[in-house]
Motif scaffolding. Sequence first.
Motif, short mmCIF file in Angstrom:
data_model
loop_
_atom_site.label_atom_id
_atom_site.label_comp_id
_atom_site.label_asym_id
_atom_site.label_seq_id
_atom_site.Cartn_x
_atom_site.Cartn_y
_atom_site.Cartn_z
N VAL B 119 0.17 -6.16 2.18
CA VAL B 119 -0.21 -4.75 2.26
C VAL B 119 -1.49 -4.47 1.50
CG1 VAL B 119 0.62 -2.42 1.95
CG2 VAL B 119 2.23 -4.27 2.35
N ASP B 123 -4.53 -3.01 3.50
CA ASP B 123 -4.31 -1.59 3.40
C ASP B 123 -5.50 -0.74 3.87
OD1 ASP B 123 -2.36 0.46 2.62
OD2 ASP B 123 -3.90 1.03 1.17
N PRO B 124 -6.75 -1.09 3.48
CA PRO B 124 -7.88 -0.28 3.97
C PRO B 124 -7.99 -0.33 5.49
CG PRO B 124 -8.58 -1.77 2.22
CD PRO B 124 -7.17 -2.15 2.56
N VAL B 125 -7.78 -1.52 6.09
CA VAL B 125 -7.84 -1.63 7.55
C VAL B 125 -6.76 -0.76 8.17
CG1 VAL B 125 -7.65 -3.21 9.50
CG2 VAL B 125 -8.72 -3.98 7.38
N LEU B 126 -5.57 -0.84 7.60
CA LEU B 126 -4.44 -0.08 8.11
C LEU B 126 -4.72 1.43 8.05
CD1 LEU B 126 -2.04 -1.33 9.37
CD2 LEU B 126 -0.84 -1.26 7.19
N SER B 127 -5.41 1.86 6.98
CA SER B 127 -5.75 3.29 6.88
C SER B 127 -6.55 3.74 8.09
CB SER B 127 -6.58 3.56 5.62
OG SER B 127 -5.87 3.19 4.48
N GLY B 128 -7.50 2.89 8.50
CA GLY B 128 -8.31 3.22 9.66
C GLY B 128 -7.47 3.24 10.93
N VAL B 129 -6.60 2.20 11.08
CA VAL B 129 -5.78 2.12 12.29
C VAL B 129 -4.83 3.31 12.37
CG1 VAL B 129 -4.11 0.72 13.55
CG2 VAL B 129 -5.95 -0.39 12.31
N ILE B 130 -4.31 3.74 11.21
CA ILE B 130 -3.42 4.90 11.20
C ILE B 130 -4.16 6.15 11.66
CG2 ILE B 130 -2.18 6.48 9.67
CD1 ILE B 130 -1.30 3.99 8.09
#
Lengths: 204, 192
Positions: B119, B123-130
């Motif tokens: 995570v 996490d930064p990538v996931l923030s964008g995907v979210i």
Amino acid sequence: MSGSAALVQGAVQACMPLQLGDWRSLLAVIGDFLSLSLFSFGGGNTLLSEYHHLAVEEYCWLSSRQFADLYAIAEAAPGPSSMIVGLLGMGAAVREGPLWGVLSGLAAEVAILLPSTLVMVAASLSWSRLRDSPWRLAFERGLGPITLGILFAVGLKILRISDHDTPAYAVSALVCLLMLRTRISPLWFMAVAGLLGALGLVNR
Amino acid sequence: MTEPAPPLAPPPPPSPPPGLGELFRGMLQVALSSFGGGLSAWSQRIVVEQRRWLDNEAFMTGLTVARLFPGPNQINMAVYIGSRFHGLSGALVALAGMLLLPFAVLMLLGLAYFELHMVMAVDPVLSGVIAASAGMALSMGFKLAGGYSRDPVALLLAAGSFLAMTVFHVRLIPLVLIAGPLAMAWYWPRQR
């Protein structure tokens, strides 16, 4: 002293993950998914806020942030995005070990798909008789507006739990617009937005 | 860059009904082809144009039924195709073919997320995907809204359902059980 201890315990209990080893609570969870299955109108995404309610508020398997993570993973992964249920099931049991996580994910996925599948089989086989039935017409026209309201509520809920900064809201708004106006594959939006995130341009 | 658009071919003659094994392999092929998105277009290309199990009209009827009944549309479509040829067992085989690989991939991603504690790194990538997926979730409502702009009762029903869920926190099942029959009564076909 005992009063405050009880209060603390109460607060902890309010978010105690369910013990899935207890077969009664396991049946309760499976029952929840089985019955939700029959209410997944409008393609299944209408259930997202119910999933959030079950996984975060009622059974406390996940934090709201984890839920947002899993939703993004399920959207980005190949296959129908409603497979997020498998990830929620995994989240419910993964602390008991990876095998339990996978089994629980599989059980959740089967529970959410089985009832709607049975109804769909019956519908496919009897469609010629249903086609002109007044029940079908009323059902189709009546459920449409309700689905519309639910989808807006779900969209707002996802936006709220994703807990963005302002540039991220701009990305969400832009993606929403492009989804409606173009036929670009959603995967591109994910890739570009993921890159923006990696570069630190959008945060939460 | 865009989703694969199925070419408009003249209706091909239907081929003999597929066996269970063939059904499984066909749906597996649909699942594999659609790894980059566009599940619906791929399923039409493979089921109608390549394998010729259904003609285009039967396929479109299937889409209508799939959208009408509860369950994810693409999954319902697999159920429709399978049950047409082999009833319940056909439906389950088609479902298995369509879901086996994506589900395995999803479980691996889930294990990576929960177990490997990746995570922090992603996490930064996931923030964008979210941010992108929240936009997609938001678009679902707008996609349907256009069809109801001239029907004040429909807009009232939609607004009522929206407010019930967001402001009054009504759960989905009671909402559908109460608003559904009311709406059905209003839209019951009448001779006018």
